[in-house]
Design a protein around this motif. Structure first.
Motif, PDB file in Angstrom:
ATOM      1  N   GLY A  99       0.911  -1.086  -0.036  1.00  0.00           N
ATOM      2  CA  GLY A  99       0.028   0.061   0.146  1.00  0.00           C
ATOM      3  C   GLY A  99       0.785   1.311  -0.134  1.00  0.00           C
ATOM      4  O   GLY A  99       0.271   2.341  -0.050  1.00  0.00           O
ATOM      5  N   SER A 100       2.245   1.141   0.249  1.00  0.00           N
ATOM      6  CA  SER A 100       2.946   2.304   0.051  1.00  0.00           C
ATOM      7  C   SER A 100       3.073   2.883  -1.463  1.00  0.00           C
ATOM      8  O   SER A 100       2.970   2.081  -2.279  1.00  0.00           O
ATOM      9  CB  SER A 100       4.422   1.909   0.729  1.00  0.00           C
ATOM     10  N   VAL A 101       3.371   3.939  -1.396  1.00  0.00           N
ATOM     11  CA  VAL A 101       3.835   4.665  -2.819  1.00  0.00           C
ATOM     12  C   VAL A 101       5.291   4.909  -2.853  1.00  0.00           C
ATOM     13  O   VAL A 101       5.672   5.736  -2.133  1.00  0.00           O
ATOM     14  CB  VAL A 101       2.726   5.967  -2.930  1.00  0.00           C
ATOM     15  N   VAL A 102       5.929   4.675  -3.978  1.00  0.00           N
ATOM     16  CA  VAL A 102       7.365   4.706  -3.924  1.00  0.00           C
ATOM     17  C   VAL A 102       7.962   5.524  -5.252  1.00  0.00           C
ATOM     18  O   VAL A 102       7.108   5.458  -6.194  1.00  0.00           O
ATOM     19  CB  VAL A 102       7.992   3.496  -3.740  1.00  0.00           C
ATOM     20  N   ILE A 103       9.044   6.114  -5.223  1.00  0.00           N
ATOM     21  CA  ILE A 103       9.556   6.568  -6.328  1.00  0.00           C
ATOM     22  C   ILE A 103      10.816   6.086  -6.866  1.00  0.00           C
ATOM     23  O   ILE A 103      11.593   5.665  -5.987  1.00  0.00           O
ATOM     24  CB  ILE A 103       9.921   8.207  -5.888  1.00  0.00           C
ATOM     25  N   ASP A 104      11.055   5.519  -8.134  1.00  0.00           N
ATOM     26  CA  ASP A 104      11.841   4.781  -8.618  1.00  0.00           C
ATOM     27  C   ASP A 104      12.970   5.801  -9.061  1.00  0.00           C
ATOM     28  O   ASP A 104      12.639   6.769 -10.092  1.00  0.00           O
ATOM     29  CB  ASP A 104      11.492   3.747 -10.114  1.00  0.00           C
ATOM     30  N   GLN A 105      14.107   6.060  -8.275  1.00  0.00           N
ATOM     31  CA  GLN A 105      14.952   7.025  -8.238  1.00  0.00           C
ATOM     32  C   GLN A 105      15.749   6.985  -9.988  1.00  0.00           C
ATOM     33  O   GLN A 105      16.089   8.102 -10.553  1.00  0.00           O
ATOM     34  CB  GLN A 105      16.026   7.077  -7.520  1.00  0.00           C
ATOM     35  N   ASP A 106      15.843   5.720 -10.310  1.00  0.00           N
ATOM     36  CA  ASP A 106      16.450   5.579 -11.729  1.00  0.00           C
ATOM     37  C   ASP A 106      15.479   6.021 -12.913  1.00  0.00           C
ATOM     38  O   ASP A 106      16.251   6.351 -13.963  1.00  0.00           O
ATOM     39  CB  ASP A 106      16.635   4.076 -12.029  1.00  0.00           C
ATOM     40  N   LYS A 107      14.242   6.099 -12.619  1.00  0.00           N
ATOM     41  CA  LYS A 107      13.426   6.706 -13.721  1.00  0.00           C
ATOM     42  C   LYS A 107      12.953   8.214 -13.472  1.00  0.00           C
ATOM     43  O   LYS A 107      12.742   8.743 -14.416  1.00  0.00           O
ATOM     44  CB  LYS A 107      11.920   5.954 -13.679  1.00  0.00           C
ATOM     45  N   CYS A 108      13.162   8.707 -12.364  1.00  0.00           N
ATOM     46  CA  CYS A 108      12.644  10.046 -12.018  1.00  0.00           C
ATOM     47  C   CYS A 108      13.722  10.996 -12.503  1.00  0.00           C
ATOM     48  O   CYS A 108      14.988  10.964 -12.724  1.00  0.00           O
ATOM     49  CB  CYS A 108      12.977  10.303 -10.500  1.00  0.00           C
ATOM     50  N   VAL A 109      13.109  11.989 -13.473  1.00  0.00           N
ATOM     51  CA  VAL A 109      13.899  13.082 -14.252  1.00  0.00           C
ATOM     52  C   VAL A 109      13.836  14.404 -13.309  1.00  0.00           C
ATOM     53  O   VAL A 109      14.291  15.342 -14.010  1.00  0.00           O
ATOM     54  CB  VAL A 109      13.100  13.111 -15.523  1.00  0.00           C
ATOM     55  N   GLY A 110      13.182  14.499 -12.175  1.00  0.00           N
ATOM     56  CA  GLY A 110      13.087  15.635 -11.522  1.00  0.00           C
ATOM     57  C   GLY A 110      12.166  16.779 -12.083  1.00  0.00           C
ATOM     58  O   GLY A 110      12.529  17.896 -11.740  1.00  0.00           O
ATOM     59  N   CYS A 111      11.038  16.511 -12.881  1.00  0.00           N
ATOM     60  CA  CYS A 111      10.069  17.208 -13.531  1.00  0.00           C
ATOM     61  C   CYS A 111       9.498  18.189 -12.585  1.00  0.00           C
ATOM     62  O   CYS A 111       9.105  19.357 -12.787  1.00  0.00           O
ATOM     63  CB  CYS A 111       9.195  16.860 -14.612  1.00  0.00           C
ATOM     64  N   GLY A 112       9.217  17.624 -11.370  1.00  0.00           N
ATOM     65  CA  GLY A 112       8.553  18.154 -10.342  1.00  0.00           C
ATOM     66  C   GLY A 112       7.087  18.525 -10.285  1.00  0.00           C
ATOM     67  O   GLY A 112       6.518  18.958  -9.672  1.00  0.00           O
ATOM     68  N   TYR A 113       6.587  17.681 -11.174  1.00  0.00           N
ATOM     69  CA  TYR A 113       4.836  17.380 -11.351  1.00  0.00           C
ATOM     70  C   TYR A 113       4.170  16.803 -10.149  1.00  0.00           C
ATOM     71  O   TYR A 113       3.265  17.365  -9.545  1.00  0.00           O
ATOM     72  CB  TYR A 113       4.571  16.831 -12.649  1.00  0.00           C
ATOM     73  N   CYS A 114       4.983  15.833  -9.517  1.00  0.00           N
ATOM     74  CA  CYS A 114       4.539  15.242  -8.251  1.00  0.00           C
ATOM     75  C   CYS A 114       4.614  16.330  -7.284  1.00  0.00           C
ATOM     76  O   CYS A 114       3.512  16.437  -6.357  1.00  0.00           O
ATOM     77  CB  CYS A 114       5.506  13.999  -8.177  1.00  0.00           C
ATOM     78  N   VAL A 115       5.452  16.967  -7.188  1.00  0.00           N
ATOM     79  CA  VAL A 115       5.750  17.983  -6.101  1.00  0.00           C
ATOM     80  C   VAL A 115       4.399  19.095  -6.109  1.00  0.00           C
ATOM     81  O   VAL A 115       3.794  19.378  -5.173  1.00  0.00           O
ATOM     82  CB  VAL A 115       6.959  18.716  -6.042  1.00  0.00           C
ATOM     83  N   GLN A 116       4.124  19.488  -7.352  1.00  0.00           N
ATOM     84  CA  GLN A 116       3.186  20.390  -7.564  1.00  0.00           C
ATOM     85  C   GLN A 116       1.988  20.025  -7.378  1.00  0.00           C
ATOM     86  O   GLN A 116       0.868  20.817  -7.122  1.00  0.00           O
ATOM     87  CB  GLN A 116       3.356  21.204  -8.820  1.00  0.00           C
ATOM     88  N   ASN A 117       1.800  18.778  -7.524  1.00  0.00           N
ATOM     89  CA  ASN A 117       0.276  18.204  -7.320  1.00  0.00           C
ATOM     90  C   ASN A 117      -0.073  17.396  -6.160  1.00  0.00           C
ATOM     91  O   ASN A 117      -1.124  17.061  -6.077  1.00  0.00           O
ATOM     92  CB  ASN A 117      -0.173  17.446  -8.862  1.00  0.00           C
ATOM     93  N   CYS A 118       0.852  17.083  -5.256  1.00  0.00           N
ATOM     94  CA  CYS A 118       0.704  16.627  -4.038  1.00  0.00           C
ATOM     95  C   CYS A 118      -0.313  17.315  -3.216  1.00  0.00           C
ATOM     96  O   CYS A 118       0.112  18.396  -2.849  1.00  0.00           O
ATOM     97  CB  CYS A 118       2.031  16.295  -3.211  1.00  0.00           C
ATOM     98  N   PRO A 119      -1.457  16.913  -3.003  1.00  0.00           N
ATOM     99  CA  PRO A 119      -2.387  17.648  -1.996  1.00  0.00           C
ATOM    100  C   PRO A 119      -1.948  18.100  -0.427  1.00  0.00           C
ATOM    101  O   PRO A 119      -2.309  18.854   0.179  1.00  0.00           O
ATOM    102  CB  PRO A 119      -3.690  16.864  -2.073  1.00  0.00           C
ATOM    103  N   PHE A 120      -1.121  17.022  -0.317  1.00  0.00           N
ATOM    104  CA  PHE A 120      -0.324  17.169   1.235  1.00  0.00           C
ATOM    105  C   PHE A 120       1.029  17.743   1.350  1.00  0.00           C
ATOM    106  O   PHE A 120       1.616  18.059   2.122  1.00  0.00           O
ATOM    107  CB  PHE A 120      -0.303  15.748   1.773  1.00  0.00           C
ATOM    108  N   GLU A 121       1.549  17.998  -0.094  1.00  0.00           N
ATOM    109  CA  GLU A 121       2.902  18.979   0.013  1.00  0.00           C
ATOM    110  C   GLU A 121       3.966  18.132   0.773  1.00  0.00           C
ATOM    111  O   GLU A 121       4.809  18.607   1.412  1.00  0.00           O
ATOM    112  CB  GLU A 121       2.655  20.296   0.591  1.00  0.00           C
TER     113      GLU A 121
END
Length: 274
Positions: A99-121
């Protein structure tokens, strides 16, 4: 398939010791950060790329005119229907069987869309430099100690909580325990409630709050943006069938930038001051 789990946080049992913060730093080998004085016992204003869990201190005037000191262990909520996962153009964010949500660092390109759209910041970008001095970014947040879960262990923050304010276990059992706890404390905290927002499909960090969510700086009814739902759940699957995965990946990068780049929208609509 692994069992789905929930971290249950009862804020009324927390004494603000910050042991959870220290345990998180130690287990995940996160560096110390210098922060400005917050005007209270709180060490960080919010979570960062190097501080995945923050102990919040809140002074709140209760209905009787008295002052309550409220604490909240703040980290990723691990939404069942996570906005960050939907807006990621690289499919770098995924759900685990726990049930955890994880980020694959090898795929992440640092676009920041996840940062901007997380409702909990709770997601942040960290700056790096490669061996040639070129700068790049990666998104970071709490992983619910998924590496520990895979070994049959509990999250580091939970194991160090000496007041029993945090528990970790079967999803349904933890939610039942939270609901029971609310009934036990209603006499002292009339606004007590379980915080498990359904607008994001429920979360895998479930709270018993003593006051309304807004008192803790939480959104009352967070939701996944409609545009993110339409794109991830409908447009992408149909597009891959019609255009193929490679072509759709290129289209996806363009569409994601237009739909989910909040900073870009603000810049486009705000004109130039130069």
């Amino acid at each position: 398939m692994a069992k789905e789990y929930v971290k249950f946080v009862d804020v009324t049992k927390c004494d603000g010791c910050k042991a959870c913060m220290v345990a998180c730093k130690n287990w995940n080998d996160l560096p110390v950060e210098e922060t400005a004085f917050q005007g209270s016992a709180q060490s960080h204003p919010k979570t960062t790329a190097d501080t995945w869990n923050v102990l919040q201190y809140i002074e709140h005037e209760n209905a009787g005119g008295g002052l309550d000191y409220l604490f909240r262990h703040s980290s990723c909520f691990h939404c069942t229907d996570a906005a960050c996962e939907k807006v990621c153009p690289e499919n770098a964010i995924s759900y685990t069987d726990f049930g955890s949500v994880v980020i694959d660092q090898d795929k992440c390109v640092g676009c920041g869309y996840c940062v901007q759209n997380c409702p909990f910041e709770v997601i942040s970008l960290k700056e790096y430099k490669d061996k040639n001095g070129k700068e790049y970014r990666k998104a970071h947040k709490c992983t619910m100690c998924t590496d520990r879960l895979e070994e049959g262990l509990q999250p580091a923050c939970v194991t160090t909580c000496h007041t029993g304010a945090m528990e970790f276990g079967d999803k349904e059992a933890m939610i039942r325990k939270a609901e029971k706890r609310v009934q036990e404390i209603k006499g002292r905290y009339p606004n007590a409630q379980v915080y498990n927002p359904q607008g994001v499909g429920g979360t895998h960090t479930v709270y018993v709050l003593a006051e309304k969510p807004s008192v803790y700086g939480l959104p009352e009814n967070p939701k996944v943006p409609t545009s993110a739902v339409a794109w991830k759940d409908y447009a992408q699957p149909i597009g891959k069938m019609m255009l193929g995965a490679t072509t759709m990946a290129l289209v996806g990068a363009f569409v994601t930038n237009k739909l989910f780049n909040k900073e870009g929208k603000e810049q486009d609509g705000g004109g130039s001051n130069e």
